[in-house]
Write a protein that holds these residues in place. Structure first.
Motif: not given
Length: 462
Positions: A138-139, A142, A145-146, A158, A175, A177
């Motif tokens: 998940l980290a 993210k 995604h950024a 997201l 999660g 993306s």
């Protein structure tokens, strides 16, 4: 019913092997000789012939069009490109943004050509959903995604666990993306339709014609030599079979399975109504699609590399790889534990030493090449082909520089892979490290990426 293993791929089990085209009848000449009848070679021939109809273009293919990765891949037409971060460090962020924007547009370009040429490849534009199944994943998700947003992909979304389950019910997904720049397709229907379109334009395709050596203005085969001002190497994972090219690109293995068609009740339990292509954030990642006939086709690395850059003959894969892929399937969808695996197969993709896809034309020799897609070739091959077209038109004085010839992957140079046994040891060690890291991350609660995977990425150049 037992699992069919090999036979090139499941996609050919559906379509059947094509009727063979004639081999090269002897020495001949052309304006452009394209070596390789996969996506890169066929798209290049297509765009060159459309741009300059009087060109005499010959395509040489060792087996038949789509025998390699173009007929064995996971059917992901999406906007990923290998090496973007490196190109950003070498040429600046804005140059890499332009490359990414070109890839975003390429998804639409391929679908538009399919419509124009009436190629029915079971295409469905559902985007790409990449899921995370652990805190560490998940980290990374993210951060990924950024990073995509920083490269201009402002339409990416997201999702949390609940929103992810509304799209696809992946067990344990925390999660995801999603990007709209992706589509599912049937790889063989695309490559066969493209080959037919190329022939209809007047391009000559010779199959069963292996090229053993490429020299300036010469493509040498057992049946004769094609002499041409431009000779383009479009051989991707099979590049190592050419004289002098054994260490140019590493032929990385990727394997796949296809389930039996799922029932309506099974699909109801899975969801996946948007028919997104599906991936994850593991180091040894998986990729999957919901096929047009209601199966799940799922792939991953398996045994990553054969000693001496060898390639398979018919797509057979190891029993342990089939079982490993089945385990991934059931880990994602436990409710499918009893589903039958109808087909398993494998193929190779081209990996440069710095993991960067490239397009090159050597203006002093007329030799050109494109590839090193590292598994993202379904769309990237199209952008590479249009770039080769522009480079040749520029070199021959028919046009000037274009937006494509200015992209940072053009004429990128990279060193060769290490000799054996260092090459084999390095790849085996890298993927053992990735698999170990995935196991530790899945069992742990830390959001930190496993340190062994970080080290493996640095040492490999990945």
């Amino acid at each position: 019913m037992s699992t069919v293993n090999g036979g090139i791929s499941f996609w050919y089990a559906q379509e059947g092997a094509p009727a063979p085209r004639e081999p090269l009848p002897g020495d001949t000449t052309a304006d452009v000789c394209v070596v390789g009848g996969g996506y890169t070679g066929l798209w290049t021939a297509y765009y060159l012939k459309k741009a300059v109809p009087f060109l005499n273009i010959t395509v040489l293919e060792a087996k038949f069009c789509g025998y390699g990765a173009s007929g064995r891949n996971g059917g992901w037409l999406y906007n990923g490109i290998a090496g973007r971060d490196r190109y950003a460090s070498l040429h600046g962020h804005e140059a890499a943004v332009r490359l990414q924007q070109a890839m975003n547009a390429t998804v639409t370009e391929v679908l538009d050509v399919c419509a124009t040429e009436k190629i029915d490849a079971d295409q469905h534009r559902g985007g790409v959903l990449e899921v995370a199944l652990s805190p560490a994943q998940l980290a990374r998700l993210k951060a990924f995604h950024a990073a995509e947003a920083a490269f201009g992909e402002t339409d990416r979304e997201l999702y949390g666990a609940r929103e992810t389950a509304e799209r696809v019910r992946v067990a344990g997904a925390v999660g995801s993306s999603w990007t709209p720049h992706g589509a599912r397709l049937h790889p063989v229907k695309l490559v066969q339709g493209l080959a037919d379109a190329v022939e209809a334009l007047g391009v000559t395709i010779h199959e069963s014609t292996p090229v053993t050596e490429i020299r300036p203005k010469h493509a040498i085969t057992p049946y004769g030599t094609v002499r041409a001002p431009y000779v383009l190497r479009c051989t991707e994972g099979f590049t190592a079979s050419l004289a002098g090219q054994r260490r140019t690109w590493l032929p990385m293995n990727s394997s796949m399975i296809a389930t039996e068609p799922l029932t309506e009740a099974q699909w109801e339990s899975v969801g996946w109504n948007g028919r997104e292509t599906l991936g994850d954030m593991a180091h040894a990642y998986m990729y999957a699609q919901r096929t047009a006939d209601g199966r799940i086709a799922l792939g991953g690395r398996g045994v990553p590399y054969r000693f001496g850059s060898k390639t398979d003959n018919d797509g057979r894969t190891q029993p342990q790889t089939i079982e490993a892929l089945r385990e991934i399937l059931i880990r994602f969808f436990p409710q499918l534990a009893g589903v039958r695996i109808d087909h398993a197969w494998s193929g190779v993709l081209g990996v440069p030493r710095d993991w960067c896809a490239t397009v090159t034309l050597d203006r002093s020799t007329g030799l050109g090449w494109a590839g090193g897609y590292v598994g993202s070739g379904v769309a990237t091959a199209n952008l590479a082909a249009r770039t080769l077209r522009d480079l040749i038109q520029q070199d021959s004085g028919q046009s000037g520089p274009t937006d494509l010839t200015a992209l940072p992957w053009v004429n990128h140079k990279v060193r060769k892979w290490e000799p054996e046994p260092l090459r084999w040891l390095g790849v085996q060690t890298m993927y053992a490290a990735f698999r170990g890291a995935d196991r530790r991350e899945a069992a742990g609660r830390s959001a930190e990426t496993d340190r062994v995977a970080v080290l493996a990425n640095r040492l490999s150049g990945r």
